[in-house]
Each structure stands twice: as structure tokens, then as C-alpha cells.
Design an enzyme around this catalytic site. Sequence first.
Site, PDB file in Angstrom:
ATOM      1  N   THR A  65       7.768   4.119   4.621  1.00  0.00           N
ATOM      2  CA  THR A  65       6.673   4.958   5.481  1.00  0.00           C
ATOM      3  C   THR A  65       7.675   5.789   6.189  1.00  0.00           C
ATOM      4  O   THR A  65       7.254   7.087   6.177  1.00  0.00           O
ATOM      5  CB  THR A  65       5.903   4.179   5.861  1.00  0.00           C
ATOM      6  N   GLU A 122       6.489  -5.507   9.213  1.00  0.00           N
ATOM      7  CA  GLU A 122       7.414  -6.782   9.243  1.00  0.00           C
ATOM      8  C   GLU A 122       6.647  -7.165  11.166  1.00  0.00           C
ATOM      9  O   GLU A 122       6.859  -8.186  11.660  1.00  0.00           O
ATOM     10  CB  GLU A 122       8.945  -6.790   9.813  1.00  0.00           C
ATOM     11  N   ARG A 127      11.080   0.357   5.791  1.00  0.00           N
ATOM     12  CA  ARG A 127      11.836   1.527   6.113  1.00  0.00           C
ATOM     13  C   ARG A 127      10.969   2.699   5.023  1.00  0.00           C
ATOM     14  O   ARG A 127      11.317   3.833   5.121  1.00  0.00           O
ATOM     15  CB  ARG A 127      12.937   1.546   5.592  1.00  0.00           C
ATOM     16  N   VAL A 154       5.324  -0.887   9.727  1.00  0.00           N
ATOM     17  CA  VAL A 154       4.729  -1.550  10.520  1.00  0.00           C
ATOM     18  C   VAL A 154       4.864  -2.868   9.634  1.00  0.00           C
ATOM     19  O   VAL A 154       4.257  -4.165   9.941  1.00  0.00           O
ATOM     20  CB  VAL A 154       3.200  -1.176  10.349  1.00  0.00           C
ATOM     21  N   GLY A 166       0.433  -1.282  -0.630  1.00  0.00           N
ATOM     22  CA  GLY A 166      -0.181   0.117   0.125  1.00  0.00           C
ATOM     23  C   GLY A 166       0.905   0.973   0.226  1.00  0.00           C
ATOM     24  O   GLY A 166      -0.209   1.746   1.021  1.00  0.00           O
ATOM     25  N   SER A 167       2.193   1.460  -0.514  1.00  0.00           N
ATOM     26  CA  SER A 167       2.788   2.710  -0.140  1.00  0.00           C
ATOM     27  C   SER A 167       2.297   3.790  -1.365  1.00  0.00           C
ATOM     28  O   SER A 167       2.638   4.825  -1.269  1.00  0.00           O
ATOM     29  CB  SER A 167       4.623   2.224  -0.894  1.00  0.00           C
ATOM     30  N   LYS A 189       6.125   5.638  11.914  1.00  0.00           N
ATOM     31  CA  LYS A 189       7.089   4.272  11.382  1.00  0.00           C
ATOM     32  C   LYS A 189       6.854   3.227  10.485  1.00  0.00           C
ATOM     33  O   LYS A 189       5.696   3.302  10.140  1.00  0.00           O
ATOM     34  CB  LYS A 189       7.974   4.224  12.537  1.00  0.00           C
TER      35      LYS A 189
END
Lengths: 757, 93
Positions: free
Chosen positions: A532, A715, A530, A713, A490-491, A711
Site C-alpha cells: 500500500t 501484519e 509494504r 496493515v 485485496g491489493s 500505510k
Amino acid sequence: MTVIAKSGQVGRSLPRVEGRAKVTGRAEYIHNLRLPGMLHAKIFRSPIAHGRIRSIDTAAAKAFPGIHAVFTSDEIRRVIPNPYYGPAFHDQPILAIDKVRHIGEPMAVVLAEDSHVAEEAARLIVAQFDELPAVMDEVEAVTSKTIVHDVLKPAGTFPDLKHLEGRKGTNVALDFQLRRGDAKKAFVEAAHVFEHTFRTQQVTHTPLEPMVSVAEADEGRLTIHTASQSPSFVRIEIARLLGWPENRVRVKTAYLGGGFGAKLYIKLEALVAALALLARRPVKVSLGMDEQFFTITKHPSTFRIKSAVDQQGRITARECEVWWNGGAYADIGPRVTQKSGFTAAGPYDIDNVHIDSYALYTNRPPAGALRGFGIPQLVWAYESHTDLIARALKIDPLEFRRKNILREGRPQSTGTAMKDAAIELVLERIAARLDWQKPFDRGAGALKRGRGLAVGFKASIAPTTSVAIVNLYADGSCGLYCSTVDMGQGSDTIMAQIAAEVLNLPAETVKVVHPDTDVTPYDMATLGSRSTYHMGHAVRLAAEDARAKIEALAAELGLPRGSNVPLAELFRKKYGMQAGNIVGTGSFVPSYASPDHATGLTPNATPFWMVGGTGAEVEVDTETGQVRVQRLINVADLGNPINPKIVETQLSGGAIMQLGFTLMEKMEFRDGQLLNPSLADYKIPGMRDLPVRIENEAVAAVQHSGPYGAKGVGESATFGVSPAIANAIDDAVGVRLMELPMTADAVFAALERGKKR
Amino acid sequence: MAVAVEAAGSSVKEARVVIGAAVERPVRLKSAEALLRGKSLDLALMRRAGEAAAEEADVVADIHGSAAYKKQLVRIHVARALQAAWQDGDARP
């Protein structure tokens, strides 16, 4: 430096921007790409785990009707003289040279216009070997006479690997150590000492879109279309292999059908690049599901953990020895060894810590990054160990954790003070959801019930850079250029929301331009949760830069401050027509201090901490060993969610993936042969394997250094799953499993052993 | 796995016990069937039928499980299937 969201774009549960294209079958994938004149390449792979290549007979394949060419490393070296690649070590040949080091290693390639013809011809290749003994176990590899690589070849990009340059006669690809306090003394003075060894198995990512890359060469330029999580790295590495400037190599990605770390760094890209240059036609390599098992996997591991505990139940020292089975090529394994290694003592406040973490070469298929970067292997061990200590001391496992938990502001093993790491809150929220203090239904008859919890944490990989460009077009609409790859996490949606927040636009109107190294700027890679944080900041900065330029344009046109004239009108005023651009740029690299080589200590180990924990309620069938997870509770600190709905799916998705690694998945080897490289024989969780109930919670927390307090999420929900379930099984039936996966067979065997005692 | 039980009063007139998956091809386990025939079906007998089935079945080990474990599954699931058939089915008068 937290910037508060005001426009309402951050914090919205905006449905994924690509959702409609995906569910209507219109989304673009590299698998669907066909270029004029394109050839399909099929790979002939090593049938043995370790051996010197005596000959590769390609005559029958070459004579097969419809074959364009057959290539081995001899031809590859005509276009790439030194064809060894890798992010940490330049150890992996594009096609095997002189030696094969694992089953399934690519040895030769057959090219044809029809992929089935190429596949058929590849079966006619015959290779002869002088077989060598294979080393498969990570602990044996330390002392084994079988050496996988004659000489170590670190890539030179990581300063902490430089000391390994030219080292001979060893399988140890990295030896990371951390020394804090005086562990030896603490063990002598301890009231209790506990020591256990835990193991994890080899598994793989199984993205439902297997790896696929296409290359086309033209006029001294190369374009690579690839399902990659790291287009910028691919360009840099291909340019290095060819000795070309970066601007002659173009790397484009599309949506990925899953990545999970499988599609990082170089996978097929160096091979297709060489093939396109040799064949002078576009070439596509598209792996089958079975071939993914030979390409990249998750590290099997052995972890010996030893703790000193005082009379009050406080952990005073911990000694950790971790062996990571990296397989035949290092990939990113040495980073797993170090970046995860320094958290091996767990999220506990321990004054004396002694960690040794070893990356090993073996003759297994290579291991790299897989959703958690080594952390799930560590949490499996330290949170199982924590419960074992609590039970032995007759302290409630929750109470024991409360006594020892690493609180805000306290130094972690590296000496870095914890900041914005809600470890305690995550633990308390799991306990509250489990109603830990209340009596629990323990089941009846053959079905026994139990519950367990576990908490883990992870440092972000550092230092890494992200760059973004915001381009405002003449009508005021917005294009966002960034090289973060949307592989299902969803980036695109998150980045659109951040740009929209700054520019006060509806997020769904922002066009996210997909990675294309000719167009989108540098990003280290889409990995390790990394994006977000890093790309989020770069996008925020680019949008702020654009906003400042709009204000400057307004001022230039003589408008009063805050006049809020639409951008399209400003452009018309300036250029006399619909024309022009405003380009905002942003780049972000967090501060970081490399650990001291001798002690592993640093005042600034990470830009941010990820915290994830799991609560599990299980039902164990004591007659069959079958474990049914009744309730799986996933709780994480991910700061302030940019998109709460996407956070929820990341939490449940990560937990379910780890559930497969916990209860069922395992690559089975016999005599160096892999027995189950297919989804028929290698079982991943299906609908019937899911927990009866899944609950997800993002705790109320803020990452003060993150974009809008956020920040990563991706993993976090994987960390605690395995030990929480092991702890719950122990709670239910009083047996302890020390090795993954905890199959019904293994649980039943443990129950039988328990009866005999 | 499949079981069928035909009742005559409180005892078993005819029984069929078939397993697949754990063995190379689906087979009837005749020793279990013979054990059940003509007897009054209770939990102990179901367990004994499971034992007989596990004894008779030529179970093969593969990556999904050891032979010993699969025999255990036959042992337990034959007994459980008989129980389910007897309780829920229309075999009983």
C-alpha cells in the site's frame, strides 16, 4: 506531503474487484494451468534430518512404466553448474548435493505425464546416508559441534551480511547488535531487575493453495508461471543462476490462494526451470499440503529479556538476547534477525538498550517470513514480560504501560525519532474498549475469566523499490501495470482505487494487469505490509504522470487549461481516429539510513511504523485447561484507510491466524522426524475455535509520508494476540505460560504446578 | 464420549459410559458403570465415576496430548456428562 483524496475513490469500501470471479470459481490460479506436452514432477525427499549422501538409487523409479526421467543434482548441474540459491545466502541447492540438512529436503525428482505415476515411482527411490547428529534447538546451535554449513555464503546483496563471507565452523548466520546508552550502569543502579526467557514453536503458513510452479523453455527463453509473491525477484535470481540476461526469463503469476510469506523469493522456481531445460518440455511441480511443512516455516525462537526499573516504575534499561531458529537454509532469516531485532526492546521509552539478535542454522526445515517477520515472536516476549513486571510491582498493567510508552517524537532504540506511530492511541483505544477501569466478571465455578492487553510495533523493510505504469488507451480507459501480487489481501482493489483517485475515474473501471515480468515493471516483492505504501506511491506517481501528459496533450492541441475534454476526443483530434496511448510511469523508493554495524543506531530506521495491539477476554476451564477467547479486540494504526472494509478483513484475518499460533499450532518433531505434516494432525483454527466476539478498529491516524495518508496493515493485528491472551490467562487463573502454543494441556499442567507451590 | 443413565426412582438402574478418541477404539468403561449401578446419583458419585473411568481407560499419548492430560479429560468429562444427562435427560423420574 499528505495528498488529500478529492475524487472519492480513496476511502471507499469498494468490494474486491476480483470477488465475483473468485466466488463463481472463474478466477485464474496456477494450479489450473495445463500446457501442451506438460510433465508433472514429484519430489523424493530426505527421510533424515542430517547426513552425508552415500548413494541415491533411482533404477527402480526409472524402470517404472510411464516415467519420462529421474533427475538428481548430477543432472541439475548440467544446466545450472552452481545451483545454490537464496535471497540472503546462496546456501540452498536445488536438489541436495553431498549432504542433506533437514527432513524433507528435496533429493531427486521423477517426471511423468501423469502426476500419480510420478508420485508412485518417486516412492521407489532409495537413498543411503552416513547419518550425522542433528542440531534442532536454536540456543544449542550456538555452541553445538554439529555444523550445518561448512562455510557461510552470503549472497552479497545485503551490505550488513558481507562480514560473514567465508566464515567457517559456525551456525550463526547473522549476529546483529544494538547498543544504546549504558545498560550496564543502569542495571547496577536499578531499584528492581526482572529477567525472563520466552520461547516460540515452529509453525507454518498453510496457505490452502500449496506452492505450485510451471516452467516452459523455448529458443533460449524461459517462462515460469508461478504462485509467487515476488515475481521480480524470481526473474533476477533465475537469470543469475542461468547466467542469462533478465529479458530471457519471463515470470508470470496469477491470483494466489494465500501467501503469508510462504511464496517469497525462490521456492520451486529454480527447480522447475532446471527441469524444463533438462526435459525440453514444460514441467509442473505442484506440492501437496504435507510438502509445504518441509519447504518454509516460521522461526522458532528463544528470547531472554531483562529490564531495570526505577522506584517510580520507569524502565531505565533493557537487555535482549534473541535466538532465531532459521532451520537448514537461511532464506530471509537474517533479515528477520536484523529488521525485527532492532525493535526487541518494545514500544517503550528506554534510554539504555542492549540487543543481541542471532540467526542460527539448525537441522529443521527452513524458516522465513510469516506474517509479521519475527515481530509476533518479540511482542510475545516483551509484552508478557511487561505484564510480569507490572504484577510484581503491583502496578496496574495499563498504568505501567502508560508510564513507559514510546511517545510521538521520542527516540526509538535505534535513535530514530518516532513519527506517525500512534502507539499510545492504540493502547488507549484497547483499554477503552475493554472498559479497563470498570469491574470485570471473573466467572464462577470451574470457569474463571480474565483479561489482558498488549501492544507491538514494526518497522517497514527498507530500502525497497516499486515501479508502476498507467496506460491510458485510445478510448480513455485505464490499464494499471504493477507487479504487486494479489494473494487475497485485496491489493488489486487498493491499487485501482489509487489510480482512479488521481485520474478521477470509477475504481471498478480500472483494469489491473497481473504480474508478468515481460509486461509489468519491477517491484521488490509483496511482503511485510509494504505494498500500500510503496506500490501505492508508485501507482499514484504513474497516474499523476499520465494526468500531466493529458494536460500537455490538451495544451498541444490548443485547448485552454482546465478545458476537461474527454481523453478519447483528444486522441481523435491528434491522430484523426481512435488511436494512441498515454503512458505514465512512477517509481518509488523511500529514504532510509542503514544502521551502524557496531551500534545498530540510525537516524532513519524505517519509512513508516506499523502499530498493532490486542485486547483479550478469556474464560479458562480450571479442570481441563481449555481457554475460550470471549472477546478479541484488534486495534491498529494503519494511517488513513484506502479501503475501510478491506482493512477490517486484514485485521481480523491476521488476528485469527496468530490465534492459531497462540493456542494450537505446532510442528512436532521426534528424533528429527516431523510427526504432523498434514491438516489432519496439525490443527489450524476452525470456525469453532474462533473468539466469541471479534472487534476491529483502525485508529484515527495519518501517515504523512504515505499515499493519501495510508500505510500497510497486513501484519499489524498479529502482533499483540499471543501476549494479550497469556496476560488474560494469568489474570484469570494466576498462571504464567512462557512458551507457545498455550494448549489446554499446557495450561492445565501450569495450573497443577501452581497448586503444588 | 457418551453416557446413558436409566433411573429407578432417585437411584441409577443402569448406566453406560463409552469413550472414543482418547483411546485406540471406542470402549465401555465398565468399572464406572458398575460404580453407578444401584446408587443414588449425586455430584460426589459422578466425580467418583469420572475417577473410575480415568483409572480404567487405556489412554494413549499422541501429538494432541499427553496420556496424563487425556486421563484428566476423561475424569472431568465423564462426570460432567453424567451431570448433564441427569439434569437435562429424561432418566430422572
